[in-house]
Design an enzyme around this catalytic site. Sequence first.
Site, PDB file in Angstrom:
ATOM      1  N   THR A  89      -1.545  12.101 -26.961  1.00  0.00           N
ATOM      2  CA  THR A  89      -0.751  10.987 -26.418  1.00  0.00           C
ATOM      3  C   THR A  89       0.517  10.799 -27.251  1.00  0.00           C
ATOM      4  O   THR A  89       0.648  11.396 -28.326  1.00  0.00           O
ATOM      5  CB  THR A  89      -1.565   9.681 -26.449  1.00  0.00           C
ATOM      6  N   GLY A 134      -5.573  21.914 -32.456  1.00  0.00           N
ATOM      7  CA  GLY A 134      -5.761  20.690 -33.256  1.00  0.00           C
ATOM      8  C   GLY A 134      -7.212  20.616 -33.718  1.00  0.00           C
ATOM      9  O   GLY A 134      -7.778  19.536 -33.870  1.00  0.00           O
ATOM     10  N   GLY A 142      -1.959   5.664 -25.318  1.00  0.00           N
ATOM     11  CA  GLY A 142      -1.650   6.296 -24.029  1.00  0.00           C
ATOM     12  C   GLY A 142      -2.475   5.667 -22.919  1.00  0.00           C
ATOM     13  O   GLY A 142      -2.015   5.515 -21.782  1.00  0.00           O
ATOM     14  N   THR A 143      -3.705   5.275 -23.255  1.00  0.00           N
ATOM     15  CA  THR A 143      -4.586   4.666 -22.251  1.00  0.00           C
ATOM     16  C   THR A 143      -4.052   3.305 -21.813  1.00  0.00           C
ATOM     17  O   THR A 143      -4.073   2.978 -20.618  1.00  0.00           O
ATOM     18  CB  THR A 143      -6.011   4.518 -22.829  1.00  0.00           C
ATOM     19  N   HIS A 145      -7.521   0.221 -31.993  1.00  0.00           N
ATOM     20  CA  HIS A 145      -7.814   1.572 -32.479  1.00  0.00           C
ATOM     21  C   HIS A 145      -7.848   1.580 -34.006  1.00  0.00           C
ATOM     22  O   HIS A 145      -7.344   0.668 -34.654  1.00  0.00           O
ATOM     23  CB  HIS A 145      -6.773   2.582 -31.991  1.00  0.00           C
ATOM     24  N   GLU A 160      -4.866  25.659 -35.431  1.00  0.00           N
ATOM     25  CA  GLU A 160      -4.356  24.571 -36.260  1.00  0.00           C
ATOM     26  C   GLU A 160      -2.896  24.834 -36.636  1.00  0.00           C
ATOM     27  O   GLU A 160      -2.374  25.928 -36.438  1.00  0.00           O
ATOM     28  CB  GLU A 160      -5.205  24.434 -37.533  1.00  0.00           C
ATOM     29  N   ARG A 189      -9.674  14.799 -36.125  1.00  0.00           N
ATOM     30  CA  ARG A 189     -10.853  13.959 -35.804  1.00  0.00           C
ATOM     31  C   ARG A 189     -11.453  14.388 -34.478  1.00  0.00           C
ATOM     32  O   ARG A 189     -12.658  14.583 -34.348  1.00  0.00           O
ATOM     33  CB  ARG A 189     -10.443  12.470 -35.734  1.00  0.00           C
ATOM     34  N   LYS A 231      -4.324   5.816 -36.300  1.00  0.00           N
ATOM     35  CA  LYS A 231      -3.604   6.140 -35.060  1.00  0.00           C
ATOM     36  C   LYS A 231      -2.108   5.910 -35.254  1.00  0.00           C
ATOM     37  O   LYS A 231      -1.696   4.852 -35.740  1.00  0.00           O
ATOM     38  CB  LYS A 231      -4.136   5.293 -33.887  1.00  0.00           C
TER      39      LYS A 231
HETATM   40  N1  LIG Z   1      -7.045  11.774 -24.162  1.00  0.00           N
HETATM   41  C1  LIG Z   1      -8.066  11.349 -24.903  1.00  0.00           C
HETATM   42  O1  LIG Z   1      -9.201  11.121 -24.425  1.00  0.00           O
HETATM   43  C2  LIG Z   1      -7.865  11.146 -26.372  1.00  0.00           C
HETATM   44  C3  LIG Z   1      -6.662  11.428 -26.933  1.00  0.00           C
HETATM   45  N2  LIG Z   1      -6.495  11.348 -28.279  1.00  0.00           N
HETATM   46  C4  LIG Z   1      -5.213  11.780 -28.789  1.00  0.00           C
HETATM   47  O2  LIG Z   1      -5.388  13.074 -29.367  1.00  0.00           O
HETATM   48  C5  LIG Z   1      -4.473  13.254 -30.435  1.00  0.00           C
HETATM   49  C6  LIG Z   1      -5.236  13.694 -31.687  1.00  0.00           C
HETATM   50  O3  LIG Z   1      -6.057  12.644 -32.141  1.00  0.00           O
HETATM   51  P1  LIG Z   1      -6.900  12.801 -33.496  1.00  0.00           P
HETATM   52  O4  LIG Z   1      -7.799  13.970 -33.404  1.00  0.00           O
HETATM   53  O5  LIG Z   1      -7.457  11.468 -33.793  1.00  0.00           O
HETATM   54  O6  LIG Z   1      -5.718  13.121 -34.534  1.00  0.00           O
HETATM   55  P2  LIG Z   1      -5.774  13.934 -35.903  1.00  0.00           P
HETATM   56  O7  LIG Z   1      -4.529  13.587 -36.639  1.00  0.00           O
HETATM   57  O8  LIG Z   1      -7.084  13.708 -36.597  1.00  0.00           O
HETATM   58  O9  LIG Z   1      -5.737  15.468 -35.448  1.00  0.00           O
HETATM   59  C7  LIG Z   1      -4.597  16.143 -35.023  1.00  0.00           C
HETATM   60  C8  LIG Z   1      -4.718  17.574 -35.490  1.00  0.00           C
HETATM   61  O10 LIG Z   1      -3.642  18.334 -34.939  1.00  0.00           O
HETATM   62  C9  LIG Z   1      -3.208  19.224 -35.948  1.00  0.00           C
HETATM   63  N3  LIG Z   1      -1.849  19.715 -35.694  1.00  0.00           N
HETATM   64  C10 LIG Z   1      -0.676  19.146 -36.026  1.00  0.00           C
HETATM   65  N4  LIG Z   1       0.358  19.949 -35.674  1.00  0.00           N
HETATM   66  C11 LIG Z   1      -0.197  21.036 -35.086  1.00  0.00           C
HETATM   67  C12 LIG Z   1       0.345  22.241 -34.537  1.00  0.00           C
HETATM   68  N5  LIG Z   1       1.666  22.455 -34.493  1.00  0.00           N
HETATM   69  N6  LIG Z   1      -0.509  23.150 -34.049  1.00  0.00           N
HETATM   70  C13 LIG Z   1      -1.849  22.955 -34.088  1.00  0.00           C
HETATM   71  N7  LIG Z   1      -2.417  21.840 -34.621  1.00  0.00           N
HETATM   72  C14 LIG Z   1      -1.599  20.898 -35.100  1.00  0.00           C
HETATM   73  C15 LIG Z   1      -3.321  18.428 -37.238  1.00  0.00           C
HETATM   74  O11 LIG Z   1      -3.315  19.292 -38.380  1.00  0.00           O
HETATM   75  C16 LIG Z   1      -4.640  17.722 -37.031  1.00  0.00           C
HETATM   76  O12 LIG Z   1      -5.726  18.497 -37.500  1.00  0.00           O
HETATM   77  C17 LIG Z   1      -3.730  11.926 -30.566  1.00  0.00           C
HETATM   78  O13 LIG Z   1      -2.515  12.008 -29.851  1.00  0.00           O
HETATM   79  C18 LIG Z   1      -4.648  10.914 -29.889  1.00  0.00           C
HETATM   80  O14 LIG Z   1      -3.979   9.793 -29.385  1.00  0.00           O
HETATM   81  C19 LIG Z   1      -7.497  10.977 -29.121  1.00  0.00           C
HETATM   82  C20 LIG Z   1      -8.716  10.655 -28.617  1.00  0.00           C
HETATM   83  C21 LIG Z   1      -8.998  10.683 -27.191  1.00  0.00           C
HETATM   84  O1  LIG Z   2      -5.945   8.073 -30.984  1.00  0.00           O
HETATM   85  C1  LIG Z   2      -7.071   7.797 -30.516  1.00  0.00           C
HETATM   86  O2  LIG Z   2      -8.068   7.667 -31.235  1.00  0.00           O
HETATM   87  C2  LIG Z   2      -7.195   7.619 -29.078  1.00  0.00           C
HETATM   88  N1  LIG Z   2      -6.147   7.864 -28.340  1.00  0.00           N
HETATM   89  C3  LIG Z   2      -6.080   7.857 -26.926  1.00  0.00           C
HETATM   90  C4  LIG Z   2      -5.015   6.899 -26.446  1.00  0.00           C
HETATM   91  O3  LIG Z   2      -3.945   6.794 -27.078  1.00  0.00           O
HETATM   92  O4  LIG Z   2      -5.211   6.258 -25.405  1.00  0.00           O
HETATM   93  C5  LIG Z   2      -7.416   7.703 -26.260  1.00  0.00           C
HETATM   94  C6  LIG Z   2      -8.439   6.904 -27.016  1.00  0.00           C
HETATM   95  O5  LIG Z   2      -8.232   5.552 -26.780  1.00  0.00           O
HETATM   96  C7  LIG Z   2      -8.497   7.248 -28.487  1.00  0.00           C
END
Ligand SMILES: NC(=O)C1=CN([C@@H]2O[C@H](COP(=O)(O)OP(=O)(O)OC[C@H]3O[C@@H](n4cnc5c(N)ncnc54)[C@H](O)[C@@H]3O)[C@@H](O)[C@H]2O)C=CC1
Ligand SMILES: O=C(O)C1=N[C@H](C(=O)O)C[C@H](O)C1
Length: 267
Positions: free
Chosen positions: A99, A10, A167-168, A157, A36, A14, A161
């Site tokens: 998440t 991914g 998920g948090t 958020h 990706e 972002r 999103k």
């Molecule tokens: N656990 C944590 O601390 C956090 C978790 N998240 C979670 O992370 C995930 C991503 O968040 P963002 O970066 O904001 O989303 P985003 O939409 O900006 O990025 C997701 C990326 O995954 C790519 N993607 C889609 N299908 C794919 C595949 N089959 N193989 C490889 N790449 C693929 C997309 O092209 C995109 O570039 C969300 O589920 C979000 O809730 C986000 C921030 C913190």
């Molecule tokens: O999508 C996000 O941006 C985030 N996702 C995670 C969640 O779903 O809890 C973690 C964080 O809050 C940012």
Amino acid sequence: MKPTTLAIHGAAGRMGQRLVALGHADPAVELVAAIESASSPNLGRDAGVLAGVGEIGVPLSADWPQSVGAVIDFSVPEAVDGVVARCLEHKFPLVIATTGFGETTRNAIEEAAGVIPVCWAPSMSLTVNIAMKLAEVAGRALADHPTGADVEIIERHHRFKEDSPSGTALGFGRVISDAMGQHQHTHGRHGRPGVRPHDEIGYHAVRTGDNPGEHTIVFGLLGETLELRVAATNRDCYASGALVAARWLQDKPAGLYDMQDVLGLRP
Ligand SMILES: NC(=O)C1=CN([C@@H]2O[C@H](COP(=O)(O)OP(=O)(O)OC[C@H]3O[C@@H](n4cnc5c(N)ncnc54)[C@H](O)[C@@H]3O)[C@@H](O)[C@H]2O)C=CC1
Ligand SMILES: O=C(O)C1=N[C@H](C(=O)O)C[C@H](O)C1
């Protein structure tokens, strides 16, 4: 100690871009693959250029490396089963941050953790994980309070999103219901739902602007209120936590871990 070689799944997203930027600046890790989706318009571009740190010699690609020290996944729910299968096949340690996936994927993660080390957490942020501990303490202390303590979880958020509640927020709900015993999980309220039952946790998902993530946990008693609030001002708290988790997994046996383990918050 040699740097941990890393694949980011991914990598154009972002979060992926912040991982590329922070990973490139961190001598403890070496980014070797930026994976990706096969349909990403960014395939072939240099991952560092996309992330704004200049050329790093790692192109965005749908291909997986043959060997890597750990994989970090910040992608989409539909892609997680595939990530788990790949890591299982190649015995790659795996950090899952995505998440919004369901039970089938959760089961696949648990099964994989019988063979490889997996760190799975809805938030990689240090302060969120400390707040989870505090919520557990508050929940235990208020579980049998004579007036009852109503728990409401409000998360905010960015507009992009796609899953809700976060998920948090669900993670906070799990920790609190384990401590207090609520059985009902109510997502928003409208109409005339009647007097609020105590056996309930309420969730409220706000989507607005570019908010990188904010959670407020309300414990409402009769006569006083406790609120725990934790807020990110940018995404680097999640990216740096994921890098720490990937390093931490290096010498761990197969098993399912979370950020409480990584951060030493579990007694
Ligand atoms: N656990 C944590 O601390 C956090 C978790 N998240 C979670 O992370 C995930 C991503 O968040 P963002 O970066 O904001 O989303 P985003 O939409 O900006 O990025 C997701 C990326 O995954 C790519 N993607 C889609 N299908 C794919 C595949 N089959 N193989 C490889 N790449 C693929 C997309 O092209 C995109 O570039 C969300 O589920 C979000 O809730 C986000 C921030 C913190
Ligand atoms: O999508 C996000 O941006 C985030 N996702 C995670 C969640 O779903 O809890 C973690 C964080 O809050 C940012």
